[in-house]
Write a protein that holds these residues in place. Structure first.
Motif, PDB file in Angstrom:
ATOM      1  N   LYS A 113       0.691  -1.050  -0.149  1.00 42.74           N
ATOM      2  CA  LYS A 113      -0.356   0.369  -0.379  1.00 42.74           C
ATOM      3  C   LYS A 113       1.171   1.442   0.206  1.00 42.74           C
ATOM      4  CE  LYS A 113      -3.899   2.118   2.134  1.00 42.74           C
ATOM      5  NZ  LYS A 113      -3.772   3.339   2.627  1.00 42.74           N
ATOM      6  N   ALA A 114       2.003   1.109   1.066  1.00 43.32           N
ATOM      7  CA  ALA A 114       2.885   2.687   0.480  1.00 43.32           C
ATOM      8  C   ALA A 114       3.425   2.816  -0.301  1.00 43.32           C
ATOM      9  CB  ALA A 114       4.055   1.952   2.058  1.00 43.32           C
ATOM     10  N   ALA A 115       3.706   1.743  -1.179  1.00 43.08           N
ATOM     11  CA  ALA A 115       4.779   2.026  -2.591  1.00 43.08           C
ATOM     12  C   ALA A 115       3.681   2.209  -3.485  1.00 43.08           C
ATOM     13  CB  ALA A 115       5.417   0.529  -2.351  1.00 43.08           C
ATOM     14  N   LEU A 116       2.720   1.811  -3.701  1.00 39.01           N
ATOM     15  CA  LEU A 116       1.809   1.806  -5.290  1.00 39.01           C
ATOM     16  C   LEU A 116       1.869   3.783  -5.091  1.00 39.01           C
ATOM     17  CD1 LEU A 116      -1.885   1.170  -4.029  1.00 39.01           C
ATOM     18  CD2 LEU A 116       0.237  -0.102  -5.557  1.00 39.01           C
ATOM     19  N   PRO A 117       1.982   4.692  -4.384  1.00 38.97           N
ATOM     20  CA  PRO A 117       2.801   6.173  -5.462  1.00 38.97           C
ATOM     21  C   PRO A 117       3.747   5.681  -6.843  1.00 38.97           C
ATOM     22  CG  PRO A 117       1.578   6.830  -3.279  1.00 38.97           C
ATOM     23  CD  PRO A 117       1.971   5.027  -3.650  1.00 38.97           C
ATOM     24  N   ARG A 118       4.544   5.123  -6.215  1.00 41.96           N
ATOM     25  CA  ARG A 118       6.421   4.652  -6.335  1.00 41.96           C
ATOM     26  C   ARG A 118       5.677   4.290  -7.428  1.00 41.96           C
ATOM     27  NH1 ARG A 118       8.864  10.143  -5.221  1.00 41.96           N
ATOM     28  NH2 ARG A 118       7.999  10.641  -3.431  1.00 41.96           N
ATOM     29  N   LEU A 119       5.133   3.553  -7.828  1.00 49.69           N
ATOM     30  CA  LEU A 119       5.170   2.303  -8.726  1.00 49.69           C
ATOM     31  C   LEU A 119       5.428   2.465 -10.312  1.00 49.69           C
ATOM     32  CD1 LEU A 119       3.495  -0.984  -6.841  1.00 49.69           C
ATOM     33  CD2 LEU A 119       5.892  -1.063  -7.198  1.00 49.69           C
ATOM     34  N   ALA A 120       5.945   2.043 -11.121  1.00 51.93           N
ATOM     35  CA  ALA A 120       5.636   2.317 -12.544  1.00 51.93           C
ATOM     36  C   ALA A 120       4.484   2.416 -12.628  1.00 51.93           C
ATOM     37  CB  ALA A 120       7.541   2.009 -13.608  1.00 51.93           C
ATOM     38  N   PRO A 121       3.848   2.830 -13.715  1.00 52.86           N
ATOM     39  CA  PRO A 121       2.831   2.613 -14.289  1.00 52.86           C
ATOM     40  C   PRO A 121       2.582   0.900 -14.714  1.00 52.86           C
ATOM     41  CG  PRO A 121       3.128   4.693 -15.267  1.00 52.86           C
ATOM     42  CD  PRO A 121       4.076   3.746 -14.780  1.00 52.86           C
ATOM     43  N   ASP A 122       3.749   0.326 -15.328  1.00 62.11           N
ATOM     44  CA  ASP A 122       3.350  -0.688 -16.037  1.00 62.11           C
ATOM     45  C   ASP A 122       4.489  -1.456 -15.465  1.00 62.11           C
ATOM     46  OD1 ASP A 122       6.425   0.424 -16.599  1.00 62.11           O
ATOM     47  OD2 ASP A 122       6.429  -0.592 -18.693  1.00 62.11           O
ATOM     48  N   GLY A 123       4.485  -1.533 -13.617  1.00 61.71           N
ATOM     49  CA  GLY A 123       5.364  -2.223 -13.383  1.00 61.71           C
ATOM     50  C   GLY A 123       4.850  -3.084 -12.210  1.00 61.71           C
ATOM     51  N   SER A 124       5.202  -4.088 -11.296  1.00 61.68           N
ATOM     52  CA  SER A 124       4.780  -5.256 -11.173  1.00 61.68           C
ATOM     53  C   SER A 124       4.717  -5.438  -9.530  1.00 61.68           C
ATOM     54  CB  SER A 124       5.445  -6.515 -11.780  1.00 61.68           C
ATOM     55  OG  SER A 124       6.154  -6.574 -11.168  1.00 61.68           O
ATOM     56  N   ILE A 125       4.043  -6.418  -8.838  1.00 63.25           N
ATOM     57  CA  ILE A 125       4.316  -6.311  -7.281  1.00 63.25           C
ATOM     58  C   ILE A 125       4.073  -7.799  -7.488  1.00 63.25           C
ATOM     59  CG2 ILE A 125       3.233  -6.250  -5.103  1.00 63.25           C
ATOM     60  CD1 ILE A 125       1.875  -3.561  -5.789  1.00 63.25           C
ATOM     61  N   THR A 126       5.637  -9.013  -6.808  1.00 66.97           N
ATOM     62  CA  THR A 126       5.237  -9.977  -6.614  1.00 66.97           C
ATOM     63  C   THR A 126       5.720  -9.834  -5.352  1.00 66.97           C
ATOM     64  OG1 THR A 126       6.142 -10.085  -8.495  1.00 66.97           O
ATOM     65  CG2 THR A 126       6.503 -12.051  -7.268  1.00 66.97           C
ATOM     66  N   LEU A 127       4.358 -10.834  -4.379  1.00 71.06           N
ATOM     67  CA  LEU A 127       4.404 -11.454  -2.935  1.00 71.06           C
ATOM     68  C   LEU A 127       4.508 -12.793  -3.110  1.00 71.06           C
ATOM     69  CD1 LEU A 127       0.221 -10.883  -2.693  1.00 71.06           C
ATOM     70  CD2 LEU A 127       2.117  -8.819  -1.914  1.00 71.06           C
ATOM     71  N   ILE A 128       4.976 -13.539  -1.761  1.00 68.39           N
ATOM     72  CA  ILE A 128       5.321 -14.639  -1.232  1.00 68.39           C
ATOM     73  C   ILE A 128       4.568 -14.909  -0.945  1.00 68.39           C
ATOM     74  CG2 ILE A 128       7.321 -16.013  -0.967  1.00 68.39           C
ATOM     75  CD1 ILE A 128       8.360 -14.737  -3.425  1.00 68.39           C
ATOM     76  N   SER A 129       4.269 -16.534  -0.836  1.00 74.62           N
ATOM     77  CA  SER A 129       3.161 -17.516  -0.020  1.00 74.62           C
ATOM     78  C   SER A 129       4.075 -18.300  -0.125  1.00 74.62           C
ATOM     79  CB  SER A 129       1.623 -17.635  -0.799  1.00 74.62           C
ATOM     80  OG  SER A 129       1.577 -17.931  -1.946  1.00 74.62           O
ATOM     81  N   ALA A 130       3.614 -20.150   0.261  1.00 75.14           N
ATOM     82  CA  ALA A 130       3.716 -20.975   0.899  1.00 75.14           C
ATOM     83  C   ALA A 130       2.760 -21.679   0.424  1.00 75.14           C
ATOM     84  CB  ALA A 130       4.097 -21.211   2.125  1.00 75.14           C
ATOM     85  N   SER A 131       2.964 -23.477  -0.181  1.00 73.21           N
ATOM     86  CA  SER A 131       2.319 -23.982  -0.592  1.00 73.21           C
ATOM     87  C   SER A 131       1.579 -24.754   0.895  1.00 73.21           C
ATOM     88  CB  SER A 131       3.101 -25.729  -0.821  1.00 73.21           C
ATOM     89  OG  SER A 131       4.175 -26.322   0.124  1.00 73.21           O
TER      90      SER A 131
END
Length: 239
Positions: A113-131
């Motif tokens: 949420k805090a990073a949203l204003p700084r992300l490139a319009p064609d950027g990406s967010i990758t989360l790490i979960s687990a099986s």
């Protein structure tokens, strides 16, 4: 990739650090953030071309300050995690599980949420979960809830934040510092037992998973997806 900027929060060890190294090798400008000064100093010593920053992913003000220093980020990778929340439900320490949620789910969501204003319009967010989010292993109900919560963010956010891409990578058993709380002999014995049951007949390395993280972060045609890299653990019983 020389003009791309990557930020890995929780990138001082394990999957996060392996991802940082892969992205740097591809030519990206790579920044890693973490809470531990000792771990940050170790990364700076071993990988001097990777920039390190001390910041708590669960603290929105610290993340906002860091992003203000970096400017636009193309690839945000959230490798924040914790070691609490496992155990039979009848004996599970719910305060420990809450700490697990704070360290992983809430920290990843706070950083995102805090990073949203700084992300490139064609950027990406990758989360790490687990099986554990999809497996039915006794003693993992707390972890299943935690990682399921992380994965539940992916599809709605991929639509809501488009064209920013949102994905998660879901590893299984990985030989990383996450297991440092287990005695070495017991860990090796468990890994040997589990490897014999997995279809791949091996325990993953952090770099195995990092390859999938890089794909999720950089491929412009992947969004709303949970990439499973579990050695086939979801297909068998590891009990």
């Amino acid at each position: 990739m020389t003009e791309k900027t990557a930020l890995i929060v929780g990138g001082t060890s394990g999957i996060g650090l392996a991802t940082a190294r892969r992205l740097h090798a591809l030519g990206a400008q790579v920044h890693v953030a973490g809470r531990s000064r000792d771990r940050l100093d170790a990364v700076a010593a071993s990988d001097p071309k990777i920039a390190v920053h001390q910041a708590d992913g669960g603290d929105a003000a610290q993340v906002t300050e860091l992003l203000g220093e970096l400017g636009t980020v193309d690839w945000l990778i959230l490798s924040l995690s914790g070691g609490e929340g496992m155990g039979p439900i009848a004996e599970l320490d719910l305060d420990a599980l809450r700490r697990g949620f704070d360290a992983k789910f809430w920290a990843q969501l706070t950083t995102l949420k805090a990073a949203l204003p700084r992300l490139a319009p064609d950027g990406s967010i990758t989360l790490i979960s687990a099986s554990s989010a999809r497996m039915a292993m006794p003693g993992t109900a707390g972890l299943a809830a935690l990682n399921g919560a992380v994965e539940s963010l992916v599809r709605p956010l991929a639509v809501e934040l488009a064209p920013i891409r949102v994905n998660a990578v879901s590893p299984g058993l990985v030989d990383t510092p996450w297991w440092d709380g287990m005695p070495e002999d017991a860990r090796r014995a468990y890994f040997a037992h589990a490897a014999g049951l997995l279809p791949t007949r091996r325990i993953a390395t952090a770099d195995d998973v990092a390859e999938a993280v890089v794909l999720a972060a950089t491929n412009p045609n992947v969004t709303g997806t949970v990439l499973e890299t579990d050695g086939g653990a979801r297909l068998v019983s590891l009990a």
